[in-house]
Design a protein around this motif. Structure first.
Motif, PDB file in Angstrom:
ATOM      1  N   TRP A   8     -90.014  -9.191   2.108  1.00  0.00           N
ATOM      2  CA  TRP A   8     -91.026  -9.798   1.228  1.00  0.00           C
ATOM      3  C   TRP A   8     -90.438 -10.105  -0.144  1.00  0.00           C
ATOM      4  CZ3 TRP A   8     -92.930  -7.869  -3.418  1.00  0.00           C
ATOM      5  CH2 TRP A   8     -94.029  -8.550  -3.962  1.00  0.00           C
ATOM      6  N   TYR A   9     -89.691  -9.164  -0.691  1.00  0.00           N
ATOM      7  CA  TYR A   9     -89.092  -9.350  -2.012  1.00  0.00           C
ATOM      8  C   TYR A   9     -88.117 -10.526  -1.992  1.00  0.00           C
ATOM      9  CZ  TYR A   9     -87.138  -8.063  -6.543  1.00  0.00           C
ATOM     10  OH  TYR A   9     -86.740  -8.070  -7.856  1.00  0.00           O
ATOM     11  N   ARG A  35     -88.854 -18.185  -3.205  1.00  0.00           N
ATOM     12  CA  ARG A  35     -89.935 -19.079  -3.619  1.00  0.00           C
ATOM     13  C   ARG A  35     -89.865 -19.366  -5.117  1.00  0.00           C
ATOM     14  NH1 ARG A  35     -95.811 -17.408  -1.811  1.00  0.00           N
ATOM     15  NH2 ARG A  35     -96.181 -19.324  -3.000  1.00  0.00           N
ATOM     16  N   TYR A  94     -89.615  -4.332   5.662  1.00  0.00           N
ATOM     17  CA  TYR A  94     -90.605  -5.381   5.390  1.00  0.00           C
ATOM     18  C   TYR A  94     -90.712  -5.671   3.902  1.00  0.00           C
ATOM     19  CZ  TYR A  94     -92.093  -5.011  10.230  1.00  0.00           C
ATOM     20  OH  TYR A  94     -92.131  -5.028  11.610  1.00  0.00           O
ATOM     21  N   PHE A  95     -90.624  -4.637   3.072  1.00  0.00           N
ATOM     22  CA  PHE A  95     -90.703  -4.840   1.627  1.00  0.00           C
ATOM     23  C   PHE A  95     -89.513  -5.676   1.132  1.00  0.00           C
ATOM     24  CE2 PHE A  95     -89.332  -3.487  -2.623  1.00  0.00           C
ATOM     25  CZ  PHE A  95     -90.416  -3.930  -3.360  1.00  0.00           C
ATOM     26  N   ARG A 125     -97.762  -5.413   6.487  1.00  0.00           N
ATOM     27  CA  ARG A 125     -97.130  -5.029   7.747  1.00  0.00           C
ATOM     28  C   ARG A 125     -96.213  -3.826   7.542  1.00  0.00           C
ATOM     29  NH1 ARG A 125     -96.873  -7.864  12.476  1.00  0.00           N
ATOM     30  NH2 ARG A 125     -95.218  -7.299  13.942  1.00  0.00           N
ATOM     31  N   ARG A 180     -90.407 -10.347   9.234  1.00  0.00           N
ATOM     32  CA  ARG A 180     -91.591 -10.960   8.631  1.00  0.00           C
ATOM     33  C   ARG A 180     -91.823 -10.399   7.228  1.00  0.00           C
ATOM     34  NH1 ARG A 180     -97.693 -10.792  11.256  1.00  0.00           N
ATOM     35  NH2 ARG A 180     -98.779 -11.851   9.537  1.00  0.00           N
ATOM     36  N   PRO A 181     -91.865 -11.260   6.213  1.00  0.00           N
ATOM     37  CA  PRO A 181     -92.041 -10.778   4.836  1.00  0.00           C
ATOM     38  C   PRO A 181     -93.483 -10.396   4.536  1.00  0.00           C
ATOM     39  CG  PRO A 181     -91.892 -13.171   4.855  1.00  0.00           C
ATOM     40  CD  PRO A 181     -91.687 -12.720   6.273  1.00  0.00           C
ATOM     41  N   SER A 182     -93.811  -9.133   4.738  1.00  0.00           N
ATOM     42  CA  SER A 182     -95.203  -8.716   4.577  1.00  0.00           C
ATOM     43  C   SER A 182     -95.276  -7.262   4.129  1.00  0.00           C
ATOM     44  CB  SER A 182     -95.958  -8.888   5.906  1.00  0.00           C
ATOM     45  OG  SER A 182     -97.215  -8.279   5.854  1.00  0.00           O
ATOM     46  N   ILE A 183     -95.853  -7.026   2.946  1.00  0.00           N
ATOM     47  CA  ILE A 183     -96.042  -5.657   2.482  1.00  0.00           C
ATOM     48  C   ILE A 183     -97.083  -4.942   3.344  1.00  0.00           C
ATOM     49  CG2 ILE A 183     -96.929  -4.248   0.588  1.00  0.00           C
ATOM     50  CD1 ILE A 183     -95.597  -6.040  -1.359  1.00  0.00           C
ATOM     51  N   TYR A 201     -88.175 -13.061   0.066  1.00  0.00           N
ATOM     52  CA  TYR A 201     -88.971 -14.279   0.239  1.00  0.00           C
ATOM     53  C   TYR A 201     -89.570 -14.728  -1.092  1.00  0.00           C
ATOM     54  CZ  TYR A 201     -92.856 -17.256   1.762  1.00  0.00           C
ATOM     55  OH  TYR A 201     -93.749 -18.298   1.911  1.00  0.00           O
ATOM     56  N   GLN A 202     -90.122 -13.774  -1.871  1.00  0.00           N
ATOM     57  CA  GLN A 202     -90.694 -14.113  -3.168  1.00  0.00           C
ATOM     58  C   GLN A 202     -89.634 -14.634  -4.125  1.00  0.00           C
ATOM     59  OE1 GLN A 202     -93.966 -14.102  -3.869  1.00  0.00           O
ATOM     60  NE2 GLN A 202     -94.325 -13.470  -1.751  1.00  0.00           N
TER      61      GLN A 202
END
Length: 266
Positions: A245-246, A252, A241-242, A201, A196-199, A248-249
């Motif tokens: 997230w990175y 996007r 997770y970081f 979390r 899950r891409p979440s800082i 995923y960003q």
């Protein structure tokens, strides 16, 4: 009596090979060494024992082990890493097993593995407690390593027993090695598993890892080594997770640029 092929993985492993190889030669009817591109004296040391490593570019551990197993001439294989040293009790037990007659193909044996970090025996190293008991001796027609990018294990066996004795797992010999592997493990995890891409979390997970793997585990009693293993668990828990997230960003932003470019083209 049944024969055993020892499957050994190496990569810049010169530090311990003179301790790792001799016990293996006592129990092995065949030794398969798969090297992933060593640039130190690893290959030379193997050759000094009459062993010729086979090269395979590293993907991940389970994949590398399965390749070594596929090269074995015998059905029974003992899979060992180049930072794992068998003690005499383990060697003697395996020699006795070989004289007891061939077991059922679904049988497998676990080895008690004690972890050493920065040269000291530890109680935990994320995400396992020490000792752990991985399956290392099995029939290759029945079992094999799974394809997890990290923390892989043998699957497919029907029954398992523990071999008396232990293996000294002398891993993370330097801080550089510890953090280099930390970076590699978390990168592979994000690439091949859904995280899950979440800082947020990641922060929560890191705090939980600090309490569990440093304070509650008693690692704090081990001074600088305990700090190293506690920091390893904390940073590992955050980084996975970081990095997700990175990634995923980044995806996007790439999608947004493509959409903008297509709009101007129209």
């Amino acid at each position: 009596m049944f024969k055993i092929t020892v499957c050994l993985l190496t990569f810049n492993s010169e530090r311990l090979l003179h301790d790792v190889i001799p016990p293996l030669l006592i129990i092995a009817d065949e030794v398969i060494i798969v090297d992933s591109g060593s640039t130190d004296n690893t290959v030379y040391i193997c050759q000094s024992y009459g062993l010729s490593p086979v090269f395979k570019k590293y993907g991940w551990h389970g994949e590398q082990m399965n390749y070594a197993v596929s090269l074995a001439s015998n059905d029974w294989v003992l899979c060992i890493d180049s930072d794992e040293i068998l003690d005499p009790d383990t060697v003697n037990t395996i020699l006795k097993l070989k004289t007891d007659g061939e077991p059922e193909p679904g049988m497998a044996w676990r080895i008690c593995r004690h972890w050493f970090v920065l040269g000291e025996k530890v109680r935990t190293i994320y995400p396992v407690s020490s000792p752990d008991y991985p399956v290392r001796l099995f029939n290759r027609k029945q079992a094999r390593f799974n394809n997890r990018p990290v923390d892989d294990q043998v699957e497919g066996f029907l029954h398992s027993e523990r071999i008396p004795g232990y293996v000294r797992h002398d891993t993370f010999h330097t801080l550089h090695e510890l953090f280099n592997k930390l970076n590699g493990y978390t990168t592979r995890l994000v690439q091949y598993q859904t995280i899950r891409p979440s800082i947020g979390r990641g922060v929560i997970s890191a705090i939980g890892a600090f309490f569990k793997w440093y304070l509650f585990s008693g690692a704090w009693r081990q001074g600088r080594v305990g700090v190293a293993t506690g920091l390893y668990a904390t940073v590992y828990s955050f980084l996975k997770y970081f990095k997700a997230w990175y990634q995923y960003q980044d995806e996007r932003e790439s999608a947004a640029r493509e959409q903008t470019d297509s709009h101007f083209i129209k």
